[in-house]
Design a protein around this motif. Structure first.
Motif, PDB file in Angstrom:
ATOM      1  N   LYS A 198       0.817  -1.211   0.000  1.00  0.00           N
ATOM      2  CA  LYS A 198       0.000   0.000   0.000  1.00  0.00           C
ATOM      3  C   LYS A 198       0.854   1.266   0.000  1.00  0.00           C
ATOM      4  N   THR A 199       2.045   1.194  -0.553  1.00  0.00           N
ATOM      5  CA  THR A 199       2.914   2.361  -0.634  1.00  0.00           C
ATOM      6  C   THR A 199       3.557   2.420  -2.009  1.00  0.00           C
ATOM      7  N   ASP A 200       3.863   3.630  -2.432  1.00  0.00           N
ATOM      8  CA  ASP A 200       4.561   3.824  -3.707  1.00  0.00           C
ATOM      9  C   ASP A 200       6.050   4.081  -3.497  1.00  0.00           C
ATOM     10  N   LYS A 201       6.484   4.125  -2.246  1.00  0.00           N
ATOM     11  CA  LYS A 201       7.892   4.430  -1.945  1.00  0.00           C
ATOM     12  C   LYS A 201       8.777   3.267  -2.370  1.00  0.00           C
ATOM     13  N   ARG A 202       9.881   3.604  -3.058  1.00  0.00           N
ATOM     14  CA  ARG A 202      10.819   2.593  -3.498  1.00  0.00           C
ATOM     15  C   ARG A 202      12.172   2.805  -2.814  1.00  0.00           C
ATOM     16  N   LEU A 203      12.915   1.735  -2.672  1.00  0.00           N
ATOM     17  CA  LEU A 203      14.251   1.785  -2.082  1.00  0.00           C
ATOM     18  C   LEU A 203      15.276   1.457  -3.151  1.00  0.00           C
ATOM     19  N   PHE A 204      16.294   2.333  -3.272  1.00  0.00           N
ATOM     20  CA  PHE A 204      17.356   2.123  -4.253  1.00  0.00           C
ATOM     21  C   PHE A 204      18.701   1.990  -3.535  1.00  0.00           C
ATOM     22  N   ILE A 205      19.374   0.895  -3.784  1.00  0.00           N
ATOM     23  CA  ILE A 205      20.750   0.704  -3.313  1.00  0.00           C
ATOM     24  C   ILE A 205      21.656   1.110  -4.468  1.00  0.00           C
ATOM     25  N   ILE A 206      22.412   2.185  -4.286  1.00  0.00           N
ATOM     26  CA  ILE A 206      23.221   2.733  -5.380  1.00  0.00           C
ATOM     27  C   ILE A 206      24.699   2.520  -5.069  1.00  0.00           C
ATOM     28  N   LEU A 207      25.374   1.839  -5.974  1.00  0.00           N
ATOM     29  CA  LEU A 207      26.779   1.483  -5.777  1.00  0.00           C
ATOM     30  C   LEU A 207      27.679   2.458  -6.514  1.00  0.00           C
ATOM     31  N   ASN A 208      28.540   3.138  -5.762  1.00  0.00           N
ATOM     32  CA  ASN A 208      29.536   4.052  -6.325  1.00  0.00           C
ATOM     33  C   ASN A 208      30.916   3.704  -5.781  1.00  0.00           C
ATOM     34  N   SER A 209      31.911   4.480  -6.155  1.00  0.00           N
ATOM     35  CA  SER A 209      33.275   4.239  -5.681  1.00  0.00           C
ATOM     36  C   SER A 209      33.580   5.103  -4.464  1.00  0.00           C
ATOM     37  N   ASN A 210      34.646   4.748  -3.775  1.00  0.00           N
ATOM     38  CA  ASN A 210      35.144   5.562  -2.670  1.00  0.00           C
ATOM     39  C   ASN A 210      36.166   6.585  -3.158  1.00  0.00           C
TER      40      ASN A 210
END
Length: 277
Positions: free
Chosen positions: A69-81
């Motif tokens: 019942k929610t439209d919220k999405r979770l994104f795991i975003i991979l970048n460099s250090n």
């Protein structure tokens, strides 16, 4: 003589820079080989468990599927250090701009991603920024368990991971992979007799889901590292080659200036000797 001094200083400066870029190229090359071996060894296992999960999900009846019942999405975003990896991080940021929407939450992994998103409107979970410093499956599994629990508490409608997909040593591209809900197997034949699953596809998915999620995240992080090290290796190789070209030009310029200075000194000595005759 001032031209000789300036050129000599530039030669020393470029030589020092070349030593750095060459060293970074060697380090990136070693890391690239190590992560590429890990990626190769784990790719078949991860692909198999993804296929199994999608196949099982296809066997579940529509009324058994999860209703959110929610439209919220979770994104795991991979970048460099670290930087000095060409367009690696910028390509991810540009790709994510076209995917993210207002209200989405982000788990940034990598200092570059955290720095980029910390002043934006997205809600960040900062607990996993350094997860890619030393990629350990147990640490990745903790992230997977957290994400899975939050998803089953109906906090998110979808869970995605955005990372750079490695194609070859010259080509990588940003990719958005949906982890939850588990995708359906689009290639399954409708008339194919399904296998008998005990106790049920739904129960089996429940048991395998933590393994599936941790494995998918671990593989994404390894692939991202291969892409990053490949990009850095290419960038440092190009920088080293450019430094070699500049050094060749500077050395030629230095030798010409030195030869001109010597010729002028000889001319002055001969002219001076002629005056005393």
């Amino acid at each position: 003589m001032s031209t000789l001094v300036k050129t000599k200083r530039r030669i020393h400066s470029v030589t020092g820079t070349r030593k750095i870029t060459n060293a970074m190229e060697l380090v990136a090359s070693v890391k690239l080989k190590r992560f590429r071996d890990v990626m190769s060894n784990s790719s078949n296992y991860v692909a198999s468990i993804k296929d199994i999960m999608m196949h099982l999900n296809t066997m579940i009846e529509d009324d058994e599927t999860k209703v959110v019942k929610t439209d919220k999405r979770l994104f795991i975003i991979l970048n460099s250090n670290l930087g000095l990896c060409a367009r690696y991080n910028n390509d991810i940021f540009k790709f994510a701009e076209n995917v993210l929407r207002k209200g989405d939450e982000i788990i940034p992994i990598g200092l570059k991603g955290y720095t980029h998103y910390k002043n934006q409107s997205f809600k960040l979970n900062e607990n996993y920024v350094s997860l890619n410093e030393k990629i350990d499956f147990n640490d990745v599994n903790k992230l997977a368990c957290f994400v899975m629990n939050e998803y089953h508490l109906n906090k998110y409608s979808e869970v995605h991971v955005i990372y750079m997909q490695y194609v070859n040593s010259l080509i990588s591209h940003a990719e958005d992979e949906r982890l939850l809900p588990i995708p359906f197997d689009k290639d399954i034949e409708e008339n194919l007799l399904p296998p008998v699953v005990e106790p049920s596809p739904k129960e089996l998915i429940k048991e395998l889901e933590p393994i599936y999620l941790a494995s998918a995240l671990y593989q994404a992080m390894i692939v991202a590292q291969v892409s990053e090290q490949s990009s850095r290796n290419n960038a440092m190789k190009n920088a080293t080659d450019n430094a070699d070209e500049i050094l060749d030009k500077l050395k030629l310029e230095y030798n010409k200036a030195r030869q001109g200075a010597i010729t002028q000194e000889i001319t002055e000595v001969i002219s001076g000797a002629g005056e005393f005759e």
